[in-house]
Design a protein around this motif. Structure first.
Motif, PDB file in Angstrom:
ATOM      1  N   UNK A  69      47.636  44.517  24.991  1.00 24.76           N
ATOM      2  CA  UNK A  69      47.568  45.050  26.347  1.00 24.76           C
ATOM      3  C   UNK A  69      47.528  43.932  27.361  1.00 24.76           C
ATOM      4  N   UNK A  70      47.158  44.265  28.581  1.00 31.81           N
ATOM      5  CA  UNK A  70      47.073  43.273  29.641  1.00 31.81           C
ATOM      6  C   UNK A  70      45.938  43.641  30.591  1.00 31.81           C
ATOM      7  N   UNK A  71      45.274  42.604  31.077  1.00 31.60           N
ATOM      8  CA  UNK A  71      44.267  42.775  32.116  1.00 31.60           C
ATOM      9  C   UNK A  71      44.896  42.458  33.469  1.00 31.60           C
ATOM     10  N   UNK A  72      44.566  43.249  34.459  1.00 33.06           N
ATOM     11  CA  UNK A  72      45.026  43.007  35.826  1.00 33.06           C
ATOM     12  C   UNK A  72      43.800  42.894  36.714  1.00 33.06           C
ATOM     13  N   UNK A  73      43.651  41.744  37.365  1.00 29.72           N
ATOM     14  CA  UNK A  73      42.550  41.602  38.305  1.00 29.72           C
ATOM     15  C   UNK A  73      43.042  42.041  39.681  1.00 29.72           C
ATOM     16  N   UNK A  74      42.257  42.872  40.325  1.00 28.94           N
ATOM     17  CA  UNK A  74      42.607  43.412  41.636  1.00 28.94           C
ATOM     18  C   UNK A  74      41.645  42.858  42.684  1.00 28.94           C
ATOM     19  N   UNK A  75      42.189  42.249  43.739  1.00 24.28           N
ATOM     20  CA  UNK A  75      41.349  41.621  44.769  1.00 24.28           C
ATOM     21  C   UNK A  75      40.483  42.606  45.526  1.00 24.28           C
ATOM     22  N   UNK A  76      40.966  43.854  45.675  1.00 29.80           N
ATOM     23  CA  UNK A  76      40.325  44.753  46.610  1.00 29.80           C
ATOM     24  C   UNK A  76      40.691  44.358  48.032  1.00 29.80           C
ATOM     25  N   UNK A  77      39.910  44.795  49.002  1.00 30.64           N
ATOM     26  CA  UNK A  77      40.182  44.478  50.409  1.00 30.64           C
ATOM     27  C   UNK A  77      38.863  44.296  51.144  1.00 30.64           C
ATOM     28  N   UNK A  78      38.562  43.054  51.481  1.00 31.93           N
ATOM     29  CA  UNK A  78      37.318  42.792  52.207  1.00 31.93           C
ATOM     30  C   UNK A  78      37.352  43.415  53.594  1.00 31.93           C
ATOM     31  N   UNK A  79      38.556  43.498  54.192  1.00 31.90           N
ATOM     32  CA  UNK A  79      38.668  44.086  55.535  1.00 31.90           C
ATOM     33  C   UNK A  79      38.381  45.584  55.519  1.00 31.90           C
ATOM     34  N   UNK A  80      38.667  46.229  54.386  1.00 29.78           N
ATOM     35  CA  UNK A  80      38.430  47.664  54.263  1.00 29.78           C
ATOM     36  C   UNK A  80      37.160  47.964  53.471  1.00 29.78           C
ATOM     37  N   UNK A  81      36.379  46.931  53.175  1.00 27.28           N
ATOM     38  CA  UNK A  81      35.147  47.067  52.378  1.00 27.28           C
ATOM     39  C   UNK A  81      35.419  47.710  51.024  1.00 27.28           C
ATOM     40  N   UNK A  82      36.546  47.315  50.406  1.00 30.38           N
ATOM     41  CA  UNK A  82      36.917  47.806  49.077  1.00 30.38           C
ATOM     42  C   UNK A  82      36.686  46.680  48.072  1.00 30.38           C
TER      43      UNK A  82
END
Length: 386
Positions: free
Chosen positions: A40-53
């Motif tokens: 499989x594969x891992x995907x790191x997601x940054x999120x969004x600091x501007x949207x508080x995610x």
């Protein structure tokens, strides 16, 4: 060049790697063997600091063709926090770089359970350990960069600090290579971005002596990623921006060989390396022509266009990461989704990863979290009879 000094994947594209023969031909009958398989594969997601995610970790399970879009939170019942920036599988562990949290998260690759949280500021001090960015591994040590201007090495068992190296300004990506063209001494090369201010550099950490050399090159001003084939480097440079910061200019991949620097892939904002090949995408900030893709063969110095097709019902909107599975030759490209209200790429909606075969034919898609940023494969073994 020794294969463990190459940051490029050691498996040939589309080939099967036999890692051990478990039978004896002299005894007759079928001979079982073990092959490397991509689990499989891992995907790191940054999120969004501007949207508080908050950021998140997605796992793509290739055995079931399904995606677990927030597997860290699902298993550990807590968030990764803001802007996790890199992910790496090394041995039986997954390492996640939490930039906003000043933390290296360590998981068990088999069940995603957290094994440790390593505070980079506790290890290096508040200034030097601030904002860890990227990660690599070599001989039971994990190396990571920090915006404090350091590369640190930690043990993979105790997670204690083993070494600390002062490098350049705002270091980002790093790679293992050879310290010189005439030496097999291992080295860590570091892309020092200088926060895009135009004074970027490349640091070379000689792991045998512990010495650090920082070099600057006329054409390399904002380096972000580096791959090494021996002491020859391939550096993704983000270029610069126009005066009102509405357009990204002159991004591309540069080859550094000794004191010589040449642009080998013009117009590139993302890259991945596998075998003797560098794959790139180009989707500059402020661009108007849509994404494009290239393949560069480092053995022959040949550049060609990569065409993707068959994905008209689920096209790449804005590429954010690219990776190549050397087992299958499949190309994985992470993308932002389109905002249905504006028609532009969204920095607050969950993204996705498209898979293509080595010819660029679309084969499927997986959902991810917000702002997918890095793709890292997980491997295992399977027995076959031949």
């Amino acid at each position: 060049m020794k294969k463990n000094l190459l940051s490029f994947a050691v498996m040939a594209m589309g080939a099967t790697l036999l890692t051990g023969c478990l039978g004896d031909d002299s005894k007759g009958g079928d001979t079982p063997a073990e092959i490397v398989v991509t689990k499989g594969a891992f995907v790191i997601n940054n999120g969004s600091s501007y949207q508080s995610i908050d950021g998140s970790l997605t796992y793509l399970d290739f055995s079931t063709n399904t995606a677990k879009t927030d597997v860290y939170k699902d298993v550990n019942r807590k968030s990764l926090g803001g802007t996790p920036n890199d992910v790496m599988v090394y041995g039986q562990k997954v390492y996640i770089v939490g930039s906003d949290e000043n933390t290296i998260f360590v998981l068990d690759v088999r069940n995603f359970k957290e094994l440790a949280e390593v505070s980079t500021t506790d290890l290096l001090g508040d200034a030097d350990g601030n904002t860890p960015r990227r990660i690599a591994a070599y001989e039971d040590k994990v190396y990571f960069t920090t915006y404090g201007g350091y590369v640190a090495a930690i043990d993979t068992i105790s997670f204690s600090l083993k070494a600390k190296y002062k490098v350049g300004s705002y270091p980002e990506g790093l790679a293992l290579g050879a310290s010189s063209s005439s030496s097999t001494s291992p080295a860590v090369y570091v892309a020092n971005s200088d926060w895009g201010m135009g004074n970027g550099s490349i640091s070379c950490i000689d792991l045998a002596s512990g010495s650090v050399t920082e070099s600057k090159y006329d054409k390399v001003k904002n380096p972000q990623e580096v791959a090494a084939a021996g002491s020859t480097l391939y550096v993704l440079d983000y270029g610069h921006y126009n005066e009102d910061y509405t357009q990204q200019l002159d991004a591309g991949v540069y080859m550094i060989s000794g004191s010589n620097t040449s642009l080998v892939v013009p117009n590139a904002t993302g890259m991945a390396a596998a075998g003797y090949t560098i794959y790139t995408f180009n989707d500059p900030w402020g661009g108007t022509t849509g994404p494009s893709y290239s393949i560069y063969n480092i053995e022959y110095g040949a550049l060609s266009t990569l065409s993707l097709y068959g994905d008209s019902s689920h096209p790449i909107i804005a590429p954010a990461a690219i990776a190549i599975d050397p087992n299958t030759g499949y190309i994985y490209i992470a993308s932002r989704s389109k905002d249905p209200d504006t028609g532009y790429p969204s920095y607050a909606l969950p993204g996705f990863v498209n898979a293509y075969n080595s010819n660029g034919q679309y084969v499927g898609s997986f959902d991810t979290g917000v702002e997918p940023h890095k793709i890292e494969f997980s491997y295992g073994t399977a027995k076959i009879v031949y």
